[in-house]
Design an enzyme around this catalytic site. Structure first.
Site, PDB file in Angstrom:
ATOM      1  N   HIS A  80       1.621   4.361  -2.834  1.00  0.00           N
ATOM      2  CA  HIS A  80       1.829   6.113  -2.665  1.00  0.00           C
ATOM      3  C   HIS A  80       3.159   6.328  -3.103  1.00  0.00           C
ATOM      4  O   HIS A  80       3.386   7.471  -3.556  1.00  0.00           O
ATOM      5  CB  HIS A  80       1.449   6.369  -1.097  1.00  0.00           C
ATOM      6  CG  HIS A  80       0.035   6.390  -0.617  1.00  0.00           C
ATOM      7  ND1 HIS A  80      -0.954   7.078  -0.966  1.00  0.00           N
ATOM      8  CD2 HIS A  80      -0.251   5.813   0.563  1.00  0.00           C
ATOM      9  CE1 HIS A  80      -1.930   6.756  -0.387  1.00  0.00           C
ATOM     10  NE2 HIS A  80      -1.569   6.005   0.497  1.00  0.00           N
TER      11      HIS A  80
ATOM     12  N   HIS B  18       0.855  -1.308  -0.048  1.00  0.00           N
ATOM     13  CA  HIS B  18      -0.044   0.001   0.005  1.00  0.00           C
ATOM     14  C   HIS B  18       0.726   1.153   0.058  1.00  0.00           C
ATOM     15  O   HIS B  18       0.656   2.245  -0.975  1.00  0.00           O
ATOM     16  CB  HIS B  18      -1.002  -0.114   1.388  1.00  0.00           C
ATOM     17  CG  HIS B  18      -1.888   0.918   1.612  1.00  0.00           C
ATOM     18  ND1 HIS B  18      -3.087   1.035   1.075  1.00  0.00           N
ATOM     19  CD2 HIS B  18      -1.500   2.297   1.863  1.00  0.00           C
ATOM     20  CE1 HIS B  18      -3.684   2.554   1.312  1.00  0.00           C
ATOM     21  NE2 HIS B  18      -2.677   3.135   1.746  1.00  0.00           N
ATOM     22  N   GLU B  19       1.732   1.241   1.070  1.00  0.00           N
ATOM     23  CA  GLU B  19       2.516   2.512   1.058  1.00  0.00           C
ATOM     24  C   GLU B  19       3.805   2.687  -0.079  1.00  0.00           C
ATOM     25  O   GLU B  19       3.944   3.533  -0.663  1.00  0.00           O
ATOM     26  CB  GLU B  19       3.359   2.543   2.441  1.00  0.00           C
ATOM     27  CG  GLU B  19       2.675   2.515   3.650  1.00  0.00           C
ATOM     28  CD  GLU B  19       1.311   3.713   3.642  1.00  0.00           C
ATOM     29  OE1 GLU B  19       1.668   4.694   3.023  1.00  0.00           O
ATOM     30  OE2 GLU B  19       0.666   3.386   4.319  1.00  0.00           O
TER      31      GLU B  19
ATOM     32  N   HIS C  88       3.192   7.036  -6.577  1.00  0.00           N
ATOM     33  CA  HIS C  88       2.583   8.054  -6.899  1.00  0.00           C
ATOM     34  C   HIS C  88       3.602   9.483  -6.718  1.00  0.00           C
ATOM     35  O   HIS C  88       3.399  10.192  -7.564  1.00  0.00           O
ATOM     36  CB  HIS C  88       1.323   8.354  -5.963  1.00  0.00           C
ATOM     37  CG  HIS C  88       0.116   9.135  -6.937  1.00  0.00           C
ATOM     38  ND1 HIS C  88      -1.038   9.556  -5.873  1.00  0.00           N
ATOM     39  CD2 HIS C  88       0.211   9.901  -7.685  1.00  0.00           C
ATOM     40  CE1 HIS C  88      -1.692  10.130  -6.602  1.00  0.00           C
ATOM     41  NE2 HIS C  88      -0.985  10.452  -7.798  1.00  0.00           N
TER      42      HIS C  88
HETATM   43 ZN   LIG Z   1      -3.014   5.095   2.049  1.00  0.00          ZN
END
Ligand SMILES: [Zn+2]
Length: 681
Positions: A473, A469-470, A476
């Site tokens: 990010h 998940h991280e 991104h």
């Molecule tokens: Zn998040």
């Protein structure tokens, strides 16, 4: 002597010179940075030239670079490696910082110039050098919106009133949180040493014994904090005790004492409604939605309704199955909320029970991290090479990120281990954001987690997901390719920011990917297909419950923030009406009831925003479906996601970006399928 925070950083890749920075440098550096920013703002506001896009909007983008740098180092370290000294500085600097930012967005002379540029936005030659310039239009609209939402466009009297409301809200919201904490701490379920603790696993009892000891008591102590009540409701055989602790939980901050939140939250809802009216919005929900991807409360309700229908069918089936199980176990009572987790856990462990030993040895931290790197490589061609640069703590590792053609992308730092000086949770942050305004600025991105430090460090399934998940990010931030700093990477709308992170979690669970990274840390054996099967099957189990309890809380949130100030229902009335209108079954309660719904009542940011978790999940499930259709690592689909989402930051309306990637609006079908809520499952 020069302050290293303000000097040029002659380090590899311009990483902050951590070893040279000590605590005494922060406050003077902040003061100098505030002053420099003030001067830049004053120069823009008092310019004798007519306001233009460049001398106002772009000039503001250039301003404050020193504050950016100092703040990035300070705010990262106060989260990851704090100390008493840093906490003291934080307590002094935070109010100064908040003041500095709010005085920027209420600066009337500055707003007048922004307003003038904004009023000519249609005539403005936003296009430049043949480039469409939608990022410039978005930049102007976002800047104008920030001023307006800070109250800059109001009359002096109205602005004063909003300031007063904000102050009242701040103190009510703090009180709301304190009341929840007080009532949470106020309830104790103390079970005698030799009393009935059957069903509760040894590790849970140990923790409960330690909790009792810490209060100078003997026996086992359980509380209504989530970490204590959850295992109790899952495992305690004693039904009366389950009922007792459950009832205490749903009455949190709703008892006959000083910590009752009923009137506090009604005051909050009324004040928010009043502020929305002053700001010229029909309701607080409308006011909040104006700054989100969803745009209107009606679209949120439509989304909730579309998921509610199949979820409520499923939860009724689950309730019937649990009732059967109660009867089969010889129980002669109707399923109640305090039975749900208990019987669900029984069925879960029989059907998908996996012991930690069967799973964890296959998830060595380094393997999982490399698995995430491998996914990025196969999707986008980017590679991660370990590199030696200054770091702030020995646990931090640094990587040089390089594109398929060898172009340098940025620096990626990982800080995975738990320690006392780090706050809880997991997050992505940056020491420098990407931009291309006057020169190409390459990002320095960091992923932080709180895995217990061990050698070998073996992760559970949730931790594996967190790492991916991280990392999503992180991509991104790293793959961002925008001109203006404020539009960079993750600086997007709150209900859009979780798309890149949540979509990464899907790859983590794909059998093809698992077979690559989930190898036994000693034997090197690949995880067995039966285990993968069980891990995946468990994902759709009990999702009728999980979805309805979450959605019910979303409906409550929307109901509280759609009220009229003069017509604010009581807590009981609003909750009854809201739950009757959706037909929530008796055996399920909303995930949070009003009096302890901290997400929405301890601060503004998640108010009328609890829906955003599932909004983002619709996007990530629908987005991942594109890869399922074309191939997990299909290069055209990956390139489209990179070009239209990951590179674009906040340069355009997120719905437009999404449509460009997907070729259509997002649909809820894939989310329903991933939660096992479609008819045929
Ligand atoms: Zn998040």
């Amino acid at each position: 002597m020069t302050n290293p925070l303000l000097a040029r950083w002659d380090t590899p890749f311009g990483v902050p010179p951590f070893a040279e920075i000590d605590e005494s440098h922060y406050e003077p550096a902040f003061e100098a940075a505030f002053e420099a920013h003030d001067k830049e703002i004053e120069a823009i506001a008092s310019s004798a030239d007519a306001p233009t896009f460049d001398n106002t909007v772009v000039a503001l983008e250039r301003a404050g670079s020193s504050l950016e740098r100092v703040g990035a180092v300070f705010f990262n370290l106060t989260s990851t490696d704090t100390s008493e000294a840093l906490q003291d500085i934080e307590a002094r600097i935070m109010p100064r910082y908040a003041n500095h930012m709010s005085s920027l967005y209420t600066n009337q002379r500055l707003f007048e110039r922004v307003r003038q540029v904004y009023s000519q936005r249609n005539a403005l030659a936003i296009e430049q050098d043949g480039v469409p310039g939608s990022d410039r239009r978005e930049l102007l609209e976002e800047l104008h919106r920030r001023f307006v939402r800070a109250g800059a466009a109001l009359s002096d009297a109205d602005r004063q009133q909003v300031a007063t409301i904000d102050e009242q809200l701040a103190s009510l919201q703090t009180r709301f949180g304190r009341n929840v904490l007080a009532d949470t701490n106020g309830f104790e379920l103390l079970i005698e040493e030799d009393a009935d603790v059957s069903g509760l696993p040894g590790s849970v009892l140990e923790a409960a014994r330690a909790a009792a000891e810490s209060k100078g008591k003997s026996g086992y102590l359980f509380t209504i904090s989530r970490s204590s009540i959850t295992p109790f409701l899952q495992f305690a055989d004693n039904r009366e005790l389950r009922e007792k602790i459950y009832r205490a939980y749903v009455r949190c901050a709703d008892n006959d004492n000083d910590a009752n939140n009923r009137e506090v939250l009604r005051d909050i809802a009324r004040l928010r409604a009043r502020r929305a009216k002053i700001m010229d919005f029909g309701s607080h929900a409308e006011f909040m939605m104006d700054d989100r991807m969803a745009r209107t409360p009606a679209r949120v309700r439509e989304l909730l309704d579309n998921i509610w229908r199949p979820a409520s069918r499923r939860v009724a089936e689950e309730a019937a199955a649990l009732q059967d199980r109660i009867r089969a176990d010889g129980g002669n009572f109707a399923l109640a909320p305090w039975d749900w987790q208990y019987y669900t856990e029984k069925i879960r462990s029989e059907r998908f029970g996996l012991q930690d030993e069967q799973v964890k040895p296959f998830f060595l931290l380094e393997h999982v991290r490399d698995g995430a790197f491998e996914v990025a490589k196969r999707l986008y061609g980017v590679s991660f090479e370990a590199v030696d640069v200054p770091v702030y703590h020995p646990d931090v590792e640094a990587y040089r990120v390089v594109d398929a053609d060898g172009t340098f992308i940025g620096i990626f730092l990982t800080d995975y281990y738990m320690r006392d000086s780090k706050r809880g949770g997991a997050w992505m942050s940056h020491f420098r954001e990407q931009s291309n305004l006057d020169e190409s600025i390459r990002p320095i991105v960091i992923n932080c987690c709180n895995f217990p430090k061990a050698s070998p460090c073996l992760l559970g399934m949730d931790e594996v997901r967190t790492l991916f998940h991280e990392f999503g990010h992180g991509l991104h931030g790293l793959l961002s390719n925008v001109t203006y700093p404020s539009q960079s990477g993750t600086n997007v709308k709150q209900d859009f920011v979780e798309l890149p992170s949540q979509i990464m979690e899907h790859w983590a669970m794909e059998p093809e990917v698992l077979r690559g990274y989930a190898r036994h840390h000693v034997t090197g054996k690949v995880i067995a297909d039966e285990v993968i099967e069980k891990l995946r099957a468990a994902e759709t189990f009990n999702q009728g419950f999980a979805t309805t309890e979450y959605l019910a809380a979303c409906y409550l949130d929307m109901a509280w923030h759609s009220i009229e100030e003069a017509d604010c229902p009581t807590v009981s009335d609003l909750e009854r009406t809201a739950m009757e209108s959706i037909g929530l079954i008796d055996a399920v309660d909303p995930r949070y009831k009003s009096t302890y719904f901290q997400h929405i009542f301890t601060g503004d940011s998640y108010s009328a925003g609890y829906y955003s978790y599932i909004w983002a999940e619709v996007l990530d499930a629908d987005g991942f479906e594109a890869f399922r259709e074309k191939g997990l690592f299909d290069q055209d689909t990956a390139l489209s996601f990179r070009r239209n989402v990951l590179e674009k930051g906040a340069t355009e309306d997120p719905m437009v970006l999404y449509r460009r990637f997907r070729g259509r609006d997002p649909e809820v079908g894939p989310l329903l399928a991933s939660r096992g809520l479609t008819e045929d499952q």
